[in-house]
Design an enzyme around this catalytic site. Structure first.
Site, PDB file in Angstrom:
ATOM      1  N   GLU A   1       0.841  -1.194   0.000  1.00  0.00           N
ATOM      2  CA  GLU A   1       0.000   0.000   0.000  1.00  0.00           C
ATOM      3  C   GLU A   1       0.880   1.251   0.000  1.00  0.00           C
ATOM      4  O   GLU A   1       1.852   1.321   0.734  1.00  0.00           O
ATOM      5  CB  GLU A   1      -0.885  -0.022   1.258  1.00  0.00           C
ATOM      6  N   PHE A   2       0.499   2.232  -0.831  1.00  0.00           N
ATOM      7  CA  PHE A   2       1.313   3.453  -0.929  1.00  0.00           C
ATOM      8  C   PHE A   2       0.551   4.703  -0.490  1.00  0.00           C
ATOM      9  O   PHE A   2       1.019   5.817  -0.709  1.00  0.00           O
ATOM     10  CB  PHE A   2       1.816   3.638  -2.367  1.00  0.00           C
ATOM     11  N   LEU A   3      -0.639   4.528   0.107  1.00  0.00           N
ATOM     12  CA  LEU A   3      -1.419   5.715   0.477  1.00  0.00           C
ATOM     13  C   LEU A   3      -0.697   6.546   1.527  1.00  0.00           C
ATOM     14  O   LEU A   3       0.109   6.035   2.303  1.00  0.00           O
ATOM     15  CB  LEU A   3      -2.811   5.323   0.977  1.00  0.00           C
ATOM     16  N   ARG A   4      -1.002   7.848   1.508  1.00  0.00           N
ATOM     17  CA  ARG A   4      -0.493   8.749   2.553  1.00  0.00           C
ATOM     18  C   ARG A   4      -1.634   9.073   3.493  1.00  0.00           C
ATOM     19  O   ARG A   4      -2.771   9.266   3.044  1.00  0.00           O
ATOM     20  CB  ARG A   4      -0.001  10.078   1.937  1.00  0.00           C
ATOM     21  N   GLU A   5      -1.356   9.142   4.765  1.00  0.00           N
ATOM     22  CA  GLU A   5      -2.385   9.558   5.704  1.00  0.00           C
ATOM     23  C   GLU A   5      -2.773  10.999   5.383  1.00  0.00           C
ATOM     24  O   GLU A   5      -1.938  11.803   4.989  1.00  0.00           O
ATOM     25  CB  GLU A   5      -1.887   9.434   7.139  1.00  0.00           C
TER      26      GLU A   5
ATOM     27  N   ALA B   1      12.432  21.016   3.578  1.00  0.00           N
ATOM     28  CA  ALA B   1      13.266  20.877   4.775  1.00  0.00           C
ATOM     29  C   ALA B   1      12.405  21.151   5.999  1.00  0.00           C
ATOM     30  O   ALA B   1      11.416  21.871   5.932  1.00  0.00           O
ATOM     31  CB  ALA B   1      14.418  21.869   4.709  1.00  0.00           C
ATOM     32  N   GLY B   2      12.761  20.562   7.124  1.00  0.00           N
ATOM     33  CA  GLY B   2      11.975  20.772   8.338  1.00  0.00           C
ATOM     34  C   GLY B   2      12.586  20.065   9.525  1.00  0.00           C
ATOM     35  O   GLY B   2      13.808  19.875   9.576  1.00  0.00           O
TER      36      GLY B   2
ATOM     37  N   CYS C   1       5.151   5.256   9.310  1.00  0.00           N
ATOM     38  CA  CYS C   1       5.835   4.414   8.314  1.00  0.00           C
ATOM     39  C   CYS C   1       7.324   4.679   8.144  1.00  0.00           C
ATOM     40  O   CYS C   1       8.129   3.759   8.337  1.00  0.00           O
ATOM     41  CB  CYS C   1       5.133   4.550   6.972  1.00  0.00           C
TER      42      CYS C   1
HETATM   43  N1  LIG Z   1      -0.771   4.081   7.983  1.00  0.00           N
HETATM   44  C1  LIG Z   1      -0.355   4.247   6.736  1.00  0.00           C
HETATM   45  O1  LIG Z   1      -0.399   5.345   6.190  1.00  0.00           O
HETATM   46  C2  LIG Z   1       0.181   3.081   5.940  1.00  0.00           C
HETATM   47  C3  LIG Z   1       0.376   3.214   4.559  1.00  0.00           C
HETATM   48  C4  LIG Z   1       0.891   2.141   3.827  1.00  0.00           C
HETATM   49  C5  LIG Z   1       1.186   0.952   4.473  1.00  0.00           C
HETATM   50  N2  LIG Z   1       0.990   0.845   5.809  1.00  0.00           N
HETATM   51  C6  LIG Z   1       1.246  -0.459   6.449  1.00  0.00           C
HETATM   52  O2  LIG Z   1      -0.028  -1.099   6.603  1.00  0.00           O
HETATM   53  C7  LIG Z   1      -0.075  -1.847   7.831  1.00  0.00           C
HETATM   54  C8  LIG Z   1      -1.216  -1.363   8.692  1.00  0.00           C
HETATM   55  O3  LIG Z   1      -0.974  -0.040   9.075  1.00  0.00           O
HETATM   56  P1  LIG Z   1      -2.085   0.852   9.822  1.00  0.00           P
HETATM   57  O4  LIG Z   1      -1.487   2.168  10.050  1.00  0.00           O
HETATM   58  O5  LIG Z   1      -3.372   0.723   9.081  1.00  0.00           O
HETATM   59  O6  LIG Z   1      -2.206   0.027  11.196  1.00  0.00           O
HETATM   60  P2  LIG Z   1      -3.107   0.317  12.472  1.00  0.00           P
HETATM   61  O7  LIG Z   1      -2.275  -0.042  13.641  1.00  0.00           O
HETATM   62  O8  LIG Z   1      -3.734   1.655  12.367  1.00  0.00           O
HETATM   63  O9  LIG Z   1      -4.287  -0.770  12.363  1.00  0.00           O
HETATM   64  C9  LIG Z   1      -4.135  -2.150  12.467  1.00  0.00           C
HETATM   65  C10 LIG Z   1      -5.462  -2.767  12.908  1.00  0.00           C
HETATM   66  O10 LIG Z   1      -5.368  -4.198  12.860  1.00  0.00           O
HETATM   67  C11 LIG Z   1      -6.132  -4.742  13.933  1.00  0.00           C
HETATM   68  N3  LIG Z   1      -5.712  -6.149  14.148  1.00  0.00           N
HETATM   69  C12 LIG Z   1      -4.533  -6.612  14.622  1.00  0.00           C
HETATM   70  N4  LIG Z   1      -4.522  -7.961  14.622  1.00  0.00           N
HETATM   71  C13 LIG Z   1      -5.724  -8.377  14.144  1.00  0.00           C
HETATM   72  C14 LIG Z   1      -6.311  -9.648  13.891  1.00  0.00           C
HETATM   73  N5  LIG Z   1      -5.680 -10.801  14.122  1.00  0.00           N
HETATM   74  N6  LIG Z   1      -7.573  -9.680  13.404  1.00  0.00           N
HETATM   75  C15 LIG Z   1      -8.257  -8.530  13.168  1.00  0.00           C
HETATM   76  N7  LIG Z   1      -7.749  -7.312  13.366  1.00  0.00           N
HETATM   77  C16 LIG Z   1      -6.494  -7.224  13.849  1.00  0.00           C
HETATM   78  C17 LIG Z   1      -5.850  -3.795  15.076  1.00  0.00           C
HETATM   79  O11 LIG Z   1      -6.827  -3.889  16.086  1.00  0.00           O
HETATM   80  C18 LIG Z   1      -5.856  -2.428  14.344  1.00  0.00           C
HETATM   81  O12 LIG Z   1      -7.147  -1.855  14.353  1.00  0.00           O
HETATM   82  C19 LIG Z   1       1.316  -1.687   8.437  1.00  0.00           C
HETATM   83  O13 LIG Z   1       2.126  -2.751   8.003  1.00  0.00           O
HETATM   84  C20 LIG Z   1       1.821  -0.387   7.852  1.00  0.00           C
HETATM   85  O14 LIG Z   1       3.231  -0.329   7.795  1.00  0.00           O
HETATM   86  C21 LIG Z   1       0.473   1.865   6.554  1.00  0.00           C
HETATM   87  O1  LIG Z   2       9.173  17.140   1.849  1.00  0.00           O
HETATM   88  C1  LIG Z   2       8.794  16.536   2.859  1.00  0.00           C
HETATM   89  C2  LIG Z   2       7.768  15.576   2.838  1.00  0.00           C
HETATM   90  C3  LIG Z   2       7.416  14.934   4.025  1.00  0.00           C
HETATM   91  N1  LIG Z   2       8.046  15.243   5.195  1.00  0.00           N
HETATM   92  C4  LIG Z   2       7.681  14.522   6.440  1.00  0.00           C
HETATM   93  O2  LIG Z   2       7.715  13.129   6.180  1.00  0.00           O
HETATM   94  C5  LIG Z   2       6.758  12.444   6.996  1.00  0.00           C
HETATM   95  C6  LIG Z   2       5.883  11.521   6.161  1.00  0.00           C
HETATM   96  O3  LIG Z   2       5.069  12.296   5.306  1.00  0.00           O
HETATM   97  P1  LIG Z   2       4.149  11.632   4.175  1.00  0.00           P
HETATM   98  O4  LIG Z   2       4.973  10.766   3.323  1.00  0.00           O
HETATM   99  O5  LIG Z   2       3.387  12.695   3.528  1.00  0.00           O
HETATM  100  O6  LIG Z   2       3.127  10.799   5.094  1.00  0.00           O
HETATM  101  P2  LIG Z   2       2.781   9.274   5.365  1.00  0.00           P
HETATM  102  O7  LIG Z   2       1.313   9.237   5.537  1.00  0.00           O
HETATM  103  O8  LIG Z   2       3.661   8.768   6.442  1.00  0.00           O
HETATM  104  O9  LIG Z   2       3.094   8.474   3.990  1.00  0.00           O
HETATM  105  C7  LIG Z   2       4.312   7.777   3.743  1.00  0.00           C
HETATM  106  O10 LIG Z   2       4.298   6.507   4.356  1.00  0.00           O
HETATM  107  C8  LIG Z   2       3.203   5.659   3.927  1.00  0.00           C
HETATM  108  C9  LIG Z   2       3.275   4.387   4.746  1.00  0.00           C
HETATM  109  O11 LIG Z   2       4.161   3.446   4.250  1.00  0.00           O
HETATM  110  C10 LIG Z   2       3.330   5.410   2.432  1.00  0.00           C
HETATM  111  O12 LIG Z   2       2.273   4.560   2.001  1.00  0.00           O
HETATM  112  C11 LIG Z   2       3.313   6.737   1.683  1.00  0.00           C
HETATM  113  O13 LIG Z   2       3.495   6.504   0.289  1.00  0.00           O
HETATM  114  C12 LIG Z   2       4.436   7.618   2.228  1.00  0.00           C
HETATM  115  O14 LIG Z   2       4.397   8.901   1.601  1.00  0.00           O
HETATM  116  C13 LIG Z   2       5.983  13.547   7.732  1.00  0.00           C
HETATM  117  O15 LIG Z   2       6.516  13.703   9.031  1.00  0.00           O
HETATM  118  C14 LIG Z   2       6.255  14.799   6.906  1.00  0.00           C
HETATM  119  O16 LIG Z   2       6.196  15.975   7.675  1.00  0.00           O
HETATM  120  C15 LIG Z   2       9.060  16.206   5.216  1.00  0.00           C
HETATM  121  O17 LIG Z   2       9.642  16.482   6.279  1.00  0.00           O
HETATM  122  N2  LIG Z   2       9.403  16.826   4.041  1.00  0.00           N
END
Ligand SMILES: NC(=O)c1ccc[n+]([C@@H]2O[C@H](COP(=O)([O-])OP(=O)(O)OC[C@H]3O[C@@H](n4cnc5c(N)ncnc54)[C@H](O)[C@@H]3O)[C@@H](O)[C@H]2O)c1
Ligand SMILES: O=c1ccn([C@@H]2O[C@H](COP(=O)(O)OP(=O)(O)O[C@H]3O[C@H](CO)[C@@H](O)[C@H](O)[C@H]3O)[C@@H](O)[C@H]2O)c(=O)[nH]1
Length: 449
Positions: A151-155, A252-253, A260
């Site tokens: 997954e590549f989404l950004r929060e 920069a920051g 992640c």
């Molecule tokens: N947060 C992001 O932006 C992001 C983006 C890309 C990839 N990822 C990756 O995706 C994964 C999930 O990240 P997240 O931020 O969504 O995690 P999170 O901690 O927000 O959520 C995980 C959820 O899984 C549940 N869970 C755990 N074990 C379970 C089980 N056996 N059955 C059912 N539910 C269960 C937990 O209760 C929790 O609600 C991680 O590996 C992370 O690195 C995260």
């Molecule tokens: O030019 C920049 C861009 C970002 N940040 C910082 O970097 C961190 C991560 O930012 P961002 O990447 O926007 O947020 P995430 O939601 O953590 O997303 C990253 O991490 C996710 C979890 O793996 C990936 O899916 C996304 O593609 C990847 O961008 C934050 O603290 C930002 O403030 C900087 O300092 N400078």
């Protein structure tokens, strides 16, 4: 298609909701009863733009369900996504406890041939372990296939990213498994890259490591710029205009945070060590980020000598704007350092204050708006570049503070604007503004605490 998603965090919930939106029948499973209770009522437990509307809509259309009972979601599912957390272990590696448990859950409850898709970020080889665990627990002659679909989404823009991603990576052992995932994702109309499972697992870590490298690189150039008198905003602009480099992730920051980059860079170093590869570049990226997190505090120490007894406003607590996520937020380290120094900290964030209360020191006070946070403060620290903070913090500081001083960890303002409103202004990779004009009087002010 009948799909189950295990885990309803940022990734699982957004994935489940968006798959339902494009017409699939999705059951999201989570072990957290409180979360599932909220979800059933159409209340997302996280702050994510646009998610609530899609969620309610798809619950109403009967395409989206939530449960804590694994059997309910898994017995009939053709495809099961794993989206549980993979947090950092004490040694820096990814903790796979939740992944293994999810695989066991799948094995115990599926009742047909199944394709298990890992969305979680997992070390190389994990998908094969998942396959073994599921196969060890299935209770019938069912065929188990696995796929890595990182997954590549950004929060903060998770829903938008799901519908507008640059690519969908599908790592499988067979063409059949890849075809199922291509079909599921067809409505998103995003380019698909099909690879081996191991390459797909690597693509995720490499992508995050590269983005983190860009940030640490520009932060190093920022430190250097300060020393030689260059302006990092102009430098980053000029560098980023080269299409081979690109302008994104050159802000920069105070370093990268979030759920992640910190953990995934550490995990990739550990993965490298396991195959006896010394990933020097990535280790430096991590070191630079750790140092960067302290630069703003060090600047303030240099400016005041001590911050003991000072009232300090912290503006922005979440690790970045548009999220309530506090994981590895710069505000944590800053609040700890300020509190240890004996400063009185008053904090504000538009969305993340409830989550912040769980992780910041107990002595931190919270203001209901920017004005209240800064009006009696001696100094303001900007840690998250929320739109509201960018729009109001400079103006309000100049209006409401006796001697406005801002330490800006996100370079929210141009040198010219800060000069105009007579705010003493310190940012990252640029020279201080109005420093001399009021430096001495503030030194006296600091000495009076
Ligand atoms: N947060 C992001 O932006 C992001 C983006 C890309 C990839 N990822 C990756 O995706 C994964 C999930 O990240 P997240 O931020 O969504 O995690 P999170 O901690 O927000 O959520 C995980 C959820 O899984 C549940 N869970 C755990 N074990 C379970 C089980 N056996 N059955 C059912 N539910 C269960 C937990 O209760 C929790 O609600 C991680 O590996 C992370 O690195 C995260
Ligand atoms: O030019 C920049 C861009 C970002 N940040 C910082 O970097 C961190 C991560 O930012 P961002 O990447 O926007 O947020 P995430 O939601 O953590 O997303 C990253 O991490 C996710 C979890 O793996 C990936 O899916 C996304 O593609 C990847 O961008 C934050 O603290 C930002 O403030 C900087 O300092 N400078």
């Amino acid at each position: 298609m009948k799909i189950a998603v295990i885990g309803t965090g940022y990734v699982g919930l957004v994935t489940g909701v968006c798959l339902a939106e494009v017409g699939h029948h999705v059951t999201c499973i989570d072990i957290n009863e409180e979360k599932v209770e909220k979800l059933r009522k159409g209340i997302p437990p996280i702050y994510e733009k646009g998610l609530d509307v899609l969620m309610i809509d798809n619950i109403d259309r009967n395409r989206l369900k939530f449960t804590t009972v694994h059997k309910e979601g898994l017995s009939d599912a053709e495809v099961v996504y794993i989206a549980v957390g993979t947090p950092q272990s004490a040694d820096g590696s990814a903790d796979l406890t939740y992944i293994y448990q999810a695989a066991k859950d799948i094995g115990e409850h599926v009742n047909r041939d199944v394709l298990v898709v890992t969305k979680s970020t997992v070390p190389l080889g994990t998908n094969f372990q998942v396959k073994e665990i599921v196969e060890d627990h299935v209770k019938g002659p069912f065929k188990v296939e696995v796929a890595s679909n990182p997954e590549f989404l950004r929060e903060g823009s998770a829903v938008y990213d799901t519908f507008n991603g640059d690519r969908i990576v599908i790592g499988t052992e067979t063409e059949e498994a890849a075809a199922i995932l291509e079909k599921i994702n067809e409505p998103f109309d995003i380019p698909v890259l099909k690879t081996s499972i191991t390459s797909a697992e690597m693509i995720k870590y490499a992508s995050n490591a590269f983005l983190a490298t860009k940030i640490s690189f520009i932060n190093e150039i920022a430190s250097l710029s300060e020393k030689v008198g260059a302006d990092i905003s102009d430098v980053a602009k000029g560098v980023g205009q080269d299409h081979r480099i690109g302008s994104q992730f050159l802000n920069a920051g105070i370093g990268y945070g979030g759920s992640c980059f910190p953990k995934d860079t550490q995990a990739l170093v550990r993965i490298s060590e396991e195959v006896e590869h010394d990933f020097k570049l990535l280790k430096s990226v991590i070191d630079v980020n750790a140092r960067q997190k302290t630069t703003l505090f060090e600047k303030a120490k240099k400016r005041f000598g001590t911050l003991k007894g000072m009232r300090v406003a912290l503006l922005g607590l979440a690790f970045k704007p548009e999220t309530d996520d506090m994981r590895e937020a710069a505000s944590i380290e800053m609040a700890n350092a300020l509190t240890a120094e004996g400063a009185e900290v008053i904090a504000y964030d538009p969305i993340a204050m409830e989550n912040a209360k769980k992780v910041l020191p107990e002595s931190v006070q919270y203001a209901e708006n920017i004005e209240n946070a800064i009006k009696d403060a001696t100094v303001v620290f900007i840690l998250t570049d929320w739109k509201e903070i960018k729009e109001k913090a400079l103006l309000f500081s100049s209006l409401f503070m006796k001697k406005p001083i801002i330490f800006d960890g996100r370079n929210c303002y141009s040198q010219e604007e800060t000069e105009k409103v007579q705010v003493e202004y310190y940012s990252v990779g640029r020279s201080a503004v109005n420093e001399r004009a009021i430096h001495d009087s503030n030194k006296q002010l600091a000495a009076s605490f």
